[in-house]
Scaffold this motif. Structure first.
Motif: not given
Ligand code: KG4
Ligand code: ZN
Length: 346
Positions: A5-9, A13-18, A73-82
């Motif tokens: 699961l990816g998160i971008e902010s 833009d607030a975005a989420v994807a698998v 089912d997810l292997a991890g949660v990723a986020v843009a942190a910088w």
């Protein structure tokens, strides 16, 4: 197969994807605040951050439902942190940490700029390394050497404005709305790129330095008089010509230095990402030049060039595969930060 699961902010833009680790995008959603910011002429950080906080819970639910994926089912949660606007980053990073802790999944903090380059793996394109990467966005215009996935090494780039920032400022000079890149792109399609004589600063210097501030000033003086203070007197075709001339100058510089960088590194495959990589003139020129040179071109679909969460999930999958584990939950977001180390001089 691992699902991330990816998160971008990082901006507006607030975005989420698998995304699966082979690059398949199972579901993605993005809430853009760009329209709301047109009235302000740019992003207002505090408003953007509050918008993200409101958007994320619903977005995560929608994306999981559409992907038919359970948290287990997810292997991890990723986020843009910088890097990015700190308030916006805090919104996304806090959400990602909460989900990772709640679901007991690895928390993967990734670099937004490196994620723009990881976007070339989306939709299972076959990508071979090494690659010469260019990220051209609102905050960055830099060249990278990628010897392997997810590990860009900085080679050089702009010494003043980023390409997207230059598009946005040129649009303001031309009386066009924010964000300026898409507006200039649309009008440039029917304009004459030779109409205005605009500079290609540093293009012939033997370096990877880019500079767009002189270009912007030259445009200002040509359309608003020698002091840049006159009213804009362009008819419809004059506006299209000004857009085409400005866009051609930016494209000449970005592609010229990309070729220089690739030759210097003896690399014959290029990857281009960032919002400016949506630009039709740039996409056409890249395709033409790479075809002429026999180089491979990796150019994500436009929605994966602009800020998106699928690229973040993709880089998270690469990070998890390389490191085998996630980051500590007390890792803070950072407003600044370069994508990877500077490549050794050769
Ligand atoms: O990568 P991005 O979505 O956000 C940042 O990380 O900055 O890039 C946004 C930038 C803005 O400056 C916008 O004007 C520019 O990308 N942009 C474009 C186009 N679409 C977006 N520039 C030129 N042509 C476009 N079609
Ligand atoms: Zn970006």
């Amino acid at each position: 197969m691992g699902l991330i699961l990816g998160i971008e902010s990082s901006c507006d833009d607030a975005a989420v994807a698998v995304v699966a680790d082979d690059g398949r995008v199972l579901a993605e959603r993005c809430v853009s605040q760009a329209e709301g910011f047109a009235a302000w002429g740019g992003v207002v950080p505090e408003i953007a951050a509050r918008g993200h906080v409101a958007a994320f819970p619903g977005l995560v639910d929608e994306v999981l439902r559409e992907a038919a994926v359970a948290p287990t089912d997810l292997a991890g949660v990723a986020v843009a942190a910088w890097p990015g606007l700190i308030g916006s980053l805090i919104a996304g990073v806090t959400c990602a940490k909460a989900l990772a802790a709640r679901w007991r999944r690895p928390f993967l903090a990734v670099d937004h700029i490196a994620a723009h380059l990881a976007a070339v793996h989306l939709n299972a394109q076959s990508v071979t390394y090494p690659l010469l990467g260019l990220v051209a966005s609102g905050g960055h215009s830099h060249y990278y050497l990628l010897r392997q996935p997810g590990a860009p090494e900085l080679l050089g780039g702009t010494i003043d404005d980023a390409a997207g920032e230059a598009f946005d400022k040129a649009a303001a000079i031309l009386g066009l709305p924010y964000p300026g890149g898409p507006a200039i792109d649309r009008l440039a399609a029917d304009g004459d790129p030779r109409a205005l004589p605009l500079p290609r600063s540093l293009l012939h210097e033997d370096s990877l330095r880019l500079s767009f501030s002189g270009l912007k000033t030259a445009l200002l003086y040509q359309v608003r008089g020698p002091l840049g203070r006159d009213e804009l007197h362009l008819d419809a075709q004059g506006l299209r010509d000004a857009c085409a001339s400005f866009q051609a100058a930016v494209v000449d510089c970005l592609v010229g230095k990309l070729e220089r960088a690739a030759r210097a590194q003896s690399v014959q495959a290029v990857a281009v990402g960032g919002g400016v990589a949506c630009n039709c003139g740039l996409r056409t020129r890249l395709a033409e030049r790479c075809a002429e040179l026999g180089w491979r071109l990796h150019l994500p679909a436009p929605r994966h060039c602009a800020d998106n969460a699928a690229m973040v999930a993709m880089l998270g999958a690469q990070r998890l595969a390389a490191a085998g584990d996630g980051d500590p939950l007390d890792l803070p977001p950072r407003p600044t930060g370069a994508a990877g180390p500077r490549a050794a001089a050769r």
